[in-house]
Every structure is written in C-alpha cells, then in structure tokens.
Design a protein around this motif. Sequence first.
Motif, short mmCIF file in Angstrom:
data_model
loop_
_atom_site.label_atom_id
_atom_site.label_comp_id
_atom_site.label_asym_id
_atom_site.label_seq_id
_atom_site.Cartn_x
_atom_site.Cartn_y
_atom_site.Cartn_z
N GLU A 41 0.83 -1.19 0.00
CA GLU A 41 0.00 0.00 0.00
C GLU A 41 0.87 1.25 0.00
O GLU A 41 1.96 1.25 0.55
CB GLU A 41 -0.90 0.06 1.25
CG GLU A 41 -2.05 -0.88 1.25
CD GLU A 41 -1.64 -2.26 1.72
OE1 GLU A 41 -2.44 -3.16 1.56
OE2 GLU A 41 -0.53 -2.45 2.23
N SER A 42 0.34 2.29 -0.58
CA SER A 42 0.96 3.60 -0.46
C SER A 42 0.06 4.45 0.41
O SER A 42 -1.16 4.28 0.40
CB SER A 42 1.12 4.26 -1.83
OG SER A 42 2.07 3.57 -2.61
N ILE A 43 0.67 5.35 1.18
CA ILE A 43 -0.07 6.23 2.06
C ILE A 43 0.10 7.64 1.52
O ILE A 43 1.20 8.17 1.50
CB ILE A 43 0.44 6.10 3.51
CG1 ILE A 43 0.31 4.66 3.99
CG2 ILE A 43 -0.31 7.06 4.43
CD1 ILE A 43 1.03 4.36 5.29
N PHE A 44 -1.01 8.23 1.05
CA PHE A 44 -0.99 9.56 0.46
C PHE A 44 -1.44 10.59 1.48
O PHE A 44 -2.39 10.35 2.23
CB PHE A 44 -1.95 9.63 -0.74
CG PHE A 44 -1.68 8.58 -1.79
CD1 PHE A 44 -0.73 8.80 -2.76
CD2 PHE A 44 -2.37 7.38 -1.79
CE1 PHE A 44 -0.47 7.85 -3.73
CE2 PHE A 44 -2.13 6.42 -2.75
CZ PHE A 44 -1.17 6.65 -3.72
N MET A 45 -0.77 11.73 1.50
CA MET A 45 -1.13 12.81 2.42
C MET A 45 -1.34 14.10 1.66
O MET A 45 -0.53 14.45 0.80
CB MET A 45 -0.01 13.02 3.45
CG MET A 45 0.08 11.89 4.44
SD MET A 45 1.65 11.89 5.30
CE MET A 45 2.28 10.34 4.75
N ARG A 46 -2.45 14.79 1.98
CA ARG A 46 -2.75 16.07 1.33
C ARG A 46 -3.80 16.80 2.16
O ARG A 46 -4.49 16.19 2.99
CB ARG A 46 -3.25 15.84 -0.08
CG ARG A 46 -4.55 15.07 -0.11
CD ARG A 46 -5.02 14.87 -1.52
NE ARG A 46 -6.20 14.03 -1.47
CZ ARG A 46 -6.58 13.25 -2.45
NH1 ARG A 46 -5.87 13.19 -3.54
NH2 ARG A 46 -7.66 12.53 -2.35
N PRO A 47 -3.94 18.11 1.91
CA PRO A 47 -5.03 18.83 2.58
C PRO A 47 -6.38 18.20 2.19
O PRO A 47 -6.55 17.74 1.06
CB PRO A 47 -4.91 20.26 2.05
CG PRO A 47 -3.49 20.39 1.64
CD PRO A 47 -3.11 19.02 1.12
N ARG A 48 -7.32 18.21 3.12
CA ARG A 48 -8.62 17.57 2.91
C ARG A 48 -9.35 18.17 1.71
O ARG A 48 -9.92 17.47 0.90
CB ARG A 48 -9.45 17.70 4.18
CG ARG A 48 -10.72 16.94 4.18
CD ARG A 48 -11.36 16.87 5.53
NE ARG A 48 -11.41 18.17 6.17
CZ ARG A 48 -11.73 18.35 7.44
NH1 ARG A 48 -12.01 17.32 8.19
NH2 ARG A 48 -11.75 19.55 7.96
N ASN A 49 -9.36 19.49 1.60
CA ASN A 49 -9.97 20.20 0.49
C ASN A 49 -9.11 21.40 0.17
O ASN A 49 -8.22 21.77 0.94
CB ASN A 49 -11.39 20.67 0.83
CG ASN A 49 -12.37 19.53 0.90
OD1 ASN A 49 -12.46 18.72 0.00
ND2 ASN A 49 -13.10 19.46 2.01
N TYR A 50 -9.41 22.06 -0.93
CA TYR A 50 -8.61 23.20 -1.38
C TYR A 50 -8.49 24.29 -0.31
O TYR A 50 -7.42 24.75 -0.01
CB TYR A 50 -9.19 23.76 -2.67
CG TYR A 50 -8.53 25.05 -3.08
CD1 TYR A 50 -7.19 25.06 -3.43
CD2 TYR A 50 -9.23 26.24 -3.07
CE1 TYR A 50 -6.56 26.23 -3.79
CE2 TYR A 50 -8.61 27.40 -3.44
CZ TYR A 50 -7.28 27.40 -3.79
OH TYR A 50 -6.67 28.56 -4.13
N ASP A 51 -9.58 24.69 0.29
CA ASP A 51 -9.55 25.77 1.28
C ASP A 51 -9.66 25.23 2.70
O ASP A 51 -10.24 25.84 3.57
CB ASP A 51 -10.68 26.76 0.98
CG ASP A 51 -10.58 28.02 1.81
OD1 ASP A 51 -9.48 28.31 2.33
OD2 ASP A 51 -11.58 28.74 1.95
N ASP A 52 -9.10 24.07 2.94
CA ASP A 52 -9.20 23.43 4.25
C ASP A 52 -7.79 23.19 4.78
O ASP A 52 -6.99 22.52 4.14
CB ASP A 52 -9.94 22.10 4.09
CG ASP A 52 -10.36 21.50 5.41
OD1 ASP A 52 -9.71 21.78 6.44
OD2 ASP A 52 -11.34 20.74 5.41
N PRO A 53 -7.48 23.74 5.95
CA PRO A 53 -6.12 23.56 6.49
C PRO A 53 -5.87 22.18 7.09
O PRO A 53 -4.75 21.85 7.44
CB PRO A 53 -6.03 24.64 7.56
CG PRO A 53 -7.44 24.83 8.01
CD PRO A 53 -8.30 24.62 6.79
#
Length: 130
Positions: free
Chosen positions: A61-73
């Motif tokens: 598996e790969s674990i991806f990390m990113r902000p939840r939404n565009y304007d969401d910290p």
Amino acid sequence: MTDEALENSPPRRSRAQLEAWVAEFEEEEHCIAGTITVAPQEDDGGDDTGLVILNPRNATESIFMRPRNYDDPVWEITMSGRPNELVMSVHDIASFAAELVIASNLCTFLQWKSLEWDRESGRRPDRQTA
C-alpha cells in the motif's frame, strides 16, 4: 480557475515547499523504514502542488497525504486499496503499525507547517471566533 479567483484564493503549497517540509521532518530523525516522496500533482491552474507519499517497507500500500480540500487547512491520509488479502508475519505487522504511526506524525507535521505557513503568508484571512 479565473485570475480573480486565484488572487482571492488561499495560498497553495508548492511541491518544493512540501519537499522542504518532508526534509525537515526527516532531519528530526524519525525512524522511517519506508520511503517518503513528494510526487508531482498539478492543480487547476497548472501549478505543481505536490502530493506526499509514504511507501511502507513491508506492505504494498501507499499512504498519500494532502489537505482535505482546497480551502481546508486540515490534512488527511488515504491508503491505496488492495485487490488481494494482506498476509504478514507478526514482525511485519508490527513494523507496518509503526509506519502508520510515522505517517500520522508526518501528516500532523505537514498540517502544522501548513497552518504556520498560511498565517505567515498573510494571504489567508483570520477567522473570527464567536
């Protein structure tokens, strides 16, 4: 996205910025068995906003990390799906669990760095609390 929308939008983190934050996280001597990379990811405007990926050593598996939404910290973690059952030894599952903790710590670190960067950039308006 229109030029006006981009001017009034919150700041986006570049791939280079995310790479610097990942390097800072790694310099803090976290015990990472897998690898962390920042993959290219273009936004609607064609900017490379990056995508942080942790590839555990003992799992596919790969674990991806990113902000939840565009304007969401708030940042979130997504694990890639598996078409087959995952069979691991006791030691491998313990190692995988430790890597999940590292992924959680990295995601928390990136969220904190993002909030700090947003505040310092002066482009994200302060929100009033009631």
